[in-house]
Design a protein around this motif. Structure first.
Motif, mmCIF file in Angstrom:
data_model
loop_
_atom_site.group_PDB
_atom_site.id
_atom_site.type_symbol
_atom_site.label_atom_id
_atom_site.label_comp_id
_atom_site.label_asym_id
_atom_site.label_seq_id
_atom_site.Cartn_x
_atom_site.Cartn_y
_atom_site.Cartn_z
ATOM 1 N N GLY A 212 42.848 41.583 33.371
ATOM 2 C CA GLY A 212 43.640 40.552 34.003
ATOM 3 C C GLY A 212 45.114 40.559 33.640
ATOM 4 N N THR A 213 45.480 41.335 32.610
ATOM 5 C CA THR A 213 46.870 41.460 32.202
ATOM 6 C C THR A 213 47.119 42.907 31.763
ATOM 7 O OG1 THR A 213 46.370 40.864 29.907
ATOM 8 C CG2 THR A 213 47.042 39.073 31.381
ATOM 9 N N LEU A 214 48.359 43.300 31.793
ATOM 10 C CA LEU A 214 48.693 44.625 31.277
ATOM 11 C C LEU A 214 48.537 44.606 29.763
ATOM 12 C CD1 LEU A 214 51.845 45.688 33.304
ATOM 13 C CD2 LEU A 214 49.507 46.449 33.588
ATOM 14 N N PRO A 215 48.122 45.724 29.177
ATOM 15 C CA PRO A 215 47.965 45.737 27.720
ATOM 16 C C PRO A 215 49.304 45.608 27.001
ATOM 17 C CG PRO A 215 47.654 47.934 28.626
ATOM 18 C CD PRO A 215 47.790 47.003 29.796
ATOM 19 N N VAL A 216 49.273 44.931 25.886
ATOM 20 C CA VAL A 216 50.459 44.787 25.042
ATOM 21 C C VAL A 216 50.696 46.117 24.353
ATOM 22 C CG1 VAL A 216 51.417 43.584 23.055
ATOM 23 C CG2 VAL A 216 50.041 42.335 24.737
ATOM 24 N N PHE A 217 51.940 46.563 24.307
ATOM 25 C CA PHE A 217 52.272 47.835 23.670
ATOM 26 C C PHE A 217 52.385 47.627 22.157
ATOM 27 C CE2 PHE A 217 54.686 51.372 22.136
ATOM 28 C CZ PHE A 217 54.202 52.432 22.884
ATOM 29 N N ILE A 218 51.349 48.056 21.422
ATOM 30 C CA ILE A 218 51.382 47.931 19.959
ATOM 31 C C ILE A 218 51.077 49.266 19.298
ATOM 32 C CG2 ILE A 218 50.836 45.489 19.834
ATOM 33 C CD1 ILE A 218 47.901 46.273 19.392
ATOM 34 N N HIS A 219 50.752 50.257 20.100
ATOM 35 C CA HIS A 219 50.331 51.557 19.554
ATOM 36 C C HIS A 219 51.478 52.270 18.897
ATOM 37 C CE1 HIS A 219 47.092 50.451 22.179
ATOM 38 N NE2 HIS A 219 46.375 51.433 21.691
ATOM 39 N N ASN B 141 51.418 47.795 44.501
ATOM 40 C CA ASN B 141 52.239 47.952 45.700
ATOM 41 C C ASN B 141 53.417 46.972 45.640
ATOM 42 O OD1 ASN B 141 51.147 45.469 46.353
ATOM 43 N ND2 ASN B 141 50.053 46.193 48.174
ATOM 44 N N GLY B 142 53.711 46.488 44.463
ATOM 45 C CA GLY B 142 54.805 45.536 44.298
ATOM 46 C C GLY B 142 54.349 44.097 44.438
ATOM 47 N N HIS B 143 53.603 43.810 45.494
ATOM 48 C CA HIS B 143 53.058 42.458 45.683
ATOM 49 C C HIS B 143 51.843 42.233 44.793
ATOM 50 C CE1 HIS B 143 55.590 41.632 49.093
ATOM 51 N NE2 HIS B 143 55.128 42.655 49.767
ATOM 52 N N TYR B 144 50.985 43.236 44.754
ATOM 53 C CA TYR B 144 49.740 43.143 44.007
ATOM 54 C C TYR B 144 49.686 44.239 42.955
ATOM 55 C CZ TYR B 144 48.493 40.204 47.933
ATOM 56 O OH TYR B 144 48.493 39.224 48.879
ATOM 57 N N CYS B 145 48.964 43.939 41.901
ATOM 58 C CA CYS B 145 48.815 44.887 40.798
ATOM 59 C C CYS B 145 47.401 44.727 40.256
ATOM 60 C CB CYS B 145 49.851 44.569 39.724
ATOM 61 S SG CYS B 145 49.774 45.644 38.296
ATOM 62 N N ALA B 146 46.704 45.833 40.123
ATOM 63 C CA ALA B 146 45.361 45.807 39.546
ATOM 64 C C ALA B 146 45.341 46.751 38.357
ATOM 65 C CB ALA B 146 44.310 46.223 40.582
ATOM 66 N N GLY B 147 44.673 46.341 37.289
ATOM 67 C CA GLY B 147 44.598 47.157 36.088
ATOM 68 C C GLY B 147 43.162 47.364 35.665
ATOM 69 N N PHE B 148 42.940 48.471 35.000
ATOM 70 C CA PHE B 148 41.601 48.838 34.569
ATOM 71 C C PHE B 148 41.662 49.479 33.190
ATOM 72 C CE2 PHE B 148 42.046 49.096 39.110
ATOM 73 C CZ PHE B 148 40.975 48.335 39.570
ATOM 74 N N MET C 118 43.314 40.740 39.940
ATOM 75 C CA MET C 118 44.695 41.141 40.109
ATOM 76 C C MET C 118 45.536 40.644 38.935
ATOM 77 S SD MET C 118 45.364 42.867 42.860
ATOM 78 C CE MET C 118 44.312 43.435 44.143
ATOM 79 N N ILE C 119 46.541 41.409 38.625
ATOM 80 C CA ILE C 119 47.461 41.066 37.548
ATOM 81 C C ILE C 119 48.708 40.434 38.166
ATOM 82 C CG2 ILE C 119 48.923 41.994 35.714
ATOM 83 C CD1 ILE C 119 46.850 44.252 35.391
ATOM 84 N N ARG C 120 49.108 39.314 37.639
ATOM 85 C CA ARG C 120 50.310 38.631 38.130
ATOM 86 C C ARG C 120 51.541 39.268 37.481
ATOM 87 N NH1 ARG C 120 52.690 34.682 40.581
ATOM 88 N NH2 ARG C 120 54.017 33.155 39.595
ATOM 89 N N ILE C 121 52.514 39.636 38.319
ATOM 90 C CA ILE C 121 53.739 40.279 37.840
ATOM 91 C C ILE C 121 54.932 39.410 38.237
ATOM 92 C CG2 ILE C 121 55.218 42.314 38.021
ATOM 93 C CD1 ILE C 121 52.580 43.022 36.758
ATOM 94 N N GLU C 122 55.751 39.080 37.260
ATOM 95 C CA GLU C 122 57.021 38.384 37.517
ATOM 96 C C GLU C 122 58.128 39.404 37.234
ATOM 97 O OE1 GLU C 122 57.752 35.165 38.388
ATOM 98 O OE2 GLU C 122 55.635 34.603 38.600
ATOM 99 N N TYR C 123 58.669 39.979 38.292
ATOM 100 C CA TYR C 123 59.669 41.019 38.115
ATOM 101 C C TYR C 123 60.965 40.435 37.574
ATOM 102 C CZ TYR C 123 56.558 44.105 40.622
ATOM 103 O OH TYR C 123 55.491 44.852 40.978
#
Length: 146
Positions: free
Chosen positions: A139-146, A121-128, A1-6
């Motif tokens: 484990g983390t969202l990709p950094v936007f460098i493109h 779902n707001g509480h949890y976030c999964a990335g692939f 799961m990816i940890r999100i701090e809104y």
């Protein structure tokens, strides 16, 4: 799961004809405030404010065709070459992120191929990350460098 701090964000909410509406800052229009929309709006602010994804390269709730079916993805982020790069499927907070949610975003990925897929779902976030036919959890969202 990816940890999100809104991030904190001053959402504009109003009531109209007995229904709550939220102002979507990216689309610049009032949208019915459903539990899924609340997750989508918070996640969009996370992408823009925290992750630094350019708002101009984010598409929200656009139609796609799966054979004869017409569906709508929640969020699609394009890279700087305007190629689809990351797709997000948002669910209401009470919806479990199970195999059916992952399969939904994978079906959308057939119509709009992207290297990164996210379900939340707001509480949890999964990335692939898609690597050929392989799907690798990240484990983390990709950094936007493109």
């Amino acid at each position: 799961m990816i940890r999100i701090e809104y991030p904190s964000f001053p959402f504009r909410i109003r009531e109209e004809e007995g229904k709550e509406l939220i102002f979507d800052e990216l689309r610049r229009l009032w949208i019915r405030l459903t539990p899924e929309e609340w997750v989508r709006q918070n996640f969009l602010q996370y992408l823009v404010q925290t992750m630094g994804y350019p708002a101009s390269l984010i598409a929200i709730e656009r139609e796609l065709k799966l054979g004869e079916l017409r569906k709508r993805f929640d969020v699609l982020v394009y890279n700087r070459q305007h190629q689809p790069w990351l797709m997000v499927e948002c669910k209401a907070m009470e919806v479990n992120l199970d195999e059916s949610v992952l399969q939904q975003v994978l079906r959308y990925n057939i119509a709009v191929p992207v290297p990164f897929l996210v379900i939340t779902n707001g509480h949890y976030c999964a990335g692939f990350e898609k690597r050929g036919q392989q799907l690798q959890a990240i484990g983390t969202l990709p950094v936007f460098i493109h």
